[in-house]
Motif scaffolding. Structure first.
Motif, PDB file in Angstrom:
ATOM      1  N   TRP A  25      16.973  -7.428 -25.267  1.00 52.29           N
ATOM      2  CA  TRP A  25      17.318  -8.611 -26.067  1.00 52.29           C
ATOM      3  C   TRP A  25      16.069  -9.467 -26.310  1.00 52.29           C
ATOM      4  CZ3 TRP A  25      21.925 -10.024 -28.299  1.00 52.29           C
ATOM      5  CH2 TRP A  25      21.995 -11.330 -28.819  1.00 52.29           C
ATOM      6  N   GLN A  26      15.316  -9.711 -25.256  1.00 51.35           N
ATOM      7  CA  GLN A  26      14.120 -10.530 -25.385  1.00 51.35           C
ATOM      8  C   GLN A  26      13.074  -9.867 -26.291  1.00 51.35           C
ATOM      9  OE1 GLN A  26      13.868 -13.660 -24.620  1.00 51.35           O
ATOM     10  NE2 GLN A  26      15.942 -13.542 -23.820  1.00 51.35           N
ATOM     11  N   LYS A  27      12.971  -8.546 -26.218  1.00 48.71           N
ATOM     12  CA  LYS A  27      12.052  -7.820 -27.102  1.00 48.71           C
ATOM     13  C   LYS A  27      12.486  -7.992 -28.558  1.00 48.71           C
ATOM     14  CE  LYS A  27       9.231  -5.557 -25.775  1.00 48.71           C
ATOM     15  NZ  LYS A  27       7.869  -5.960 -25.400  1.00 48.71           N
ATOM     16  N   ALA A  28      13.780  -7.966 -28.814  1.00 46.44           N
ATOM     17  CA  ALA A  28      14.292  -8.168 -30.172  1.00 46.44           C
ATOM     18  C   ALA A  28      13.929  -9.559 -30.686  1.00 46.44           C
ATOM     19  CB  ALA A  28      15.806  -7.963 -30.202  1.00 46.44           C
ATOM     20  N   ALA A  68      13.633 -17.905 -38.248  1.00 44.09           N
ATOM     21  CA  ALA A  68      13.059 -18.659 -37.134  1.00 44.09           C
ATOM     22  C   ALA A  68      14.145 -19.418 -36.371  1.00 44.09           C
ATOM     23  CB  ALA A  68      11.990 -19.626 -37.638  1.00 44.09           C
ATOM     24  N   ALA A  69      15.055 -20.037 -37.110  1.00 40.77           N
ATOM     25  CA  ALA A  69      16.166 -20.737 -36.459  1.00 40.77           C
ATOM     26  C   ALA A  69      17.019 -19.766 -35.650  1.00 40.77           C
ATOM     27  CB  ALA A  69      17.017 -21.463 -37.507  1.00 40.77           C
ATOM     28  N   LEU A  70      17.259 -18.584 -36.227  1.00 40.95           N
ATOM     29  CA  LEU A  70      18.025 -17.559 -35.506  1.00 40.95           C
ATOM     30  C   LEU A  70      17.306 -17.105 -34.242  1.00 40.95           C
ATOM     31  CD1 LEU A  70      19.465 -15.342 -38.372  1.00 40.95           C
ATOM     32  CD2 LEU A  70      20.770 -16.662 -36.688  1.00 40.95           C
ATOM     33  N   CYS A  71      15.984 -16.995 -34.306  1.00 46.31           N
ATOM     34  CA  CYS A  71      15.213 -16.602 -33.117  1.00 46.31           C
ATOM     35  C   CYS A  71      15.435 -17.589 -31.983  1.00 46.31           C
ATOM     36  CB  CYS A  71      13.729 -16.527 -33.438  1.00 46.31           C
ATOM     37  SG  CYS A  71      13.234 -15.105 -34.394  1.00 46.31           S
ATOM     38  N   VAL A  72      15.371 -18.865 -32.306  1.00 44.82           N
ATOM     39  CA  VAL A  72      15.567 -19.886 -31.279  1.00 44.82           C
ATOM     40  C   VAL A  72      16.992 -19.802 -30.730  1.00 44.82           C
ATOM     41  CG1 VAL A  72      15.607 -22.361 -30.810  1.00 44.82           C
ATOM     42  CG2 VAL A  72      13.809 -21.393 -32.260  1.00 44.82           C
ATOM     43  N   ALA A  73      17.963 -19.691 -31.622  1.00 44.14           N
ATOM     44  CA  ALA A  73      19.365 -19.621 -31.191  1.00 44.14           C
ATOM     45  C   ALA A  73      19.636 -18.356 -30.377  1.00 44.14           C
ATOM     46  CB  ALA A  73      20.286 -19.681 -32.411  1.00 44.14           C
ATOM     47  N   LEU A  74      19.131 -17.223 -30.846  1.00 42.46           N
ATOM     48  CA  LEU A  74      19.368 -15.967 -30.135  1.00 42.46           C
ATOM     49  C   LEU A  74      18.617 -15.922 -28.812  1.00 42.46           C
ATOM     50  CD1 LEU A  74      19.296 -13.577 -33.215  1.00 42.46           C
ATOM     51  CD2 LEU A  74      21.279 -14.098 -31.769  1.00 42.46           C
ATOM     52  N   GLY A  75      17.430 -16.511 -28.761  1.00 44.32           N
ATOM     53  CA  GLY A  75      16.710 -16.596 -27.493  1.00 44.32           C
ATOM     54  C   GLY A  75      17.474 -17.439 -26.491  1.00 44.32           C
TER      55      GLY A  75
END
Length: 120
Positions: free
Chosen positions: A38-41, A12-19
Motif C-alpha cells: 500500500w505504501q509503495k502504491a 495529490a489529494a488522493l495520495c494524502v488521503a490514501l496514505g
C-alpha cells in the motif's frame, strides 16, 4: 495544460488521503506485507503526480510532451491502482497488472527526456 494540473491536483489529494487511510485504518488490519505494498502504491503515485505537474508546466512551451503526461496517468492507474486493490483483496493475480503501469512510467520518463533533447 490545465488538464494535467487538474489531474495532478486530484491525484495529490488522493495520495494524502490514501496514505492516511493506510496509516490509520488499514494498520493492523491487513498483513504487514500488504501495508508495505500500500505504501509503495502511495509513494509511486506521488512521484508521478509530481511528474504530471512537471508535464503541465512544460506543456506550455513543448506541446509534444503531452503523451508523457497521459502515460503517467495510465501508470498511476495500473501501477498504484493495482497495488491498492491487491493490498485490500490480497488476490495475488492482480499483481500481474502492476508491470503495465511500471512500463508506462518508464516510457513516460524516456519520452520526456526525448522531447527535452529535441528542444536543444
Amino acid at each position: 495544460m490545465k488538464i494535467f494540473t487538474m489531474i495532478a491536483s486530484i491525484s495529490a489529494a488522493l495520495c494524502v488521503a490514501l496514505g492516511a487511510f493506510g496509516a490509520h485504518v488499514l494498520e493492523g488490519k491487513i498483513p504487514e506485507r500488504y501495508m508495505d505494498t500500500w505504501q509503495k502504491a502511495v509513494q509511486y503515485q506521488m512521484f508521478h503526480t509530481i511528474g504530471l505537474f512537471i508535464v503541465a508546466l512544460l506543456a506550455t512551451k513543448w506541446p509534444n510532451v503531452t503523451p508523457a503526461g497521459w502515460l503517467m496517468v495510465v501508470g498511476i492507474v495500473f501501477f498504484s491502482g493495482s497495488l491498492y486493490v491487491l493490498s485490500l483483496t490480497q488476490i495475488k493475480i492482480l499483481g500481474a497488472i502492476t508491470p503495465f503501469g511500471g512500463v508506462s512510467f518508464i516510457i513516460a520518463w524516456l519520452l520526456l527526456a526525448y522531447v527535452a533533447m529535441k528542444q536543444m
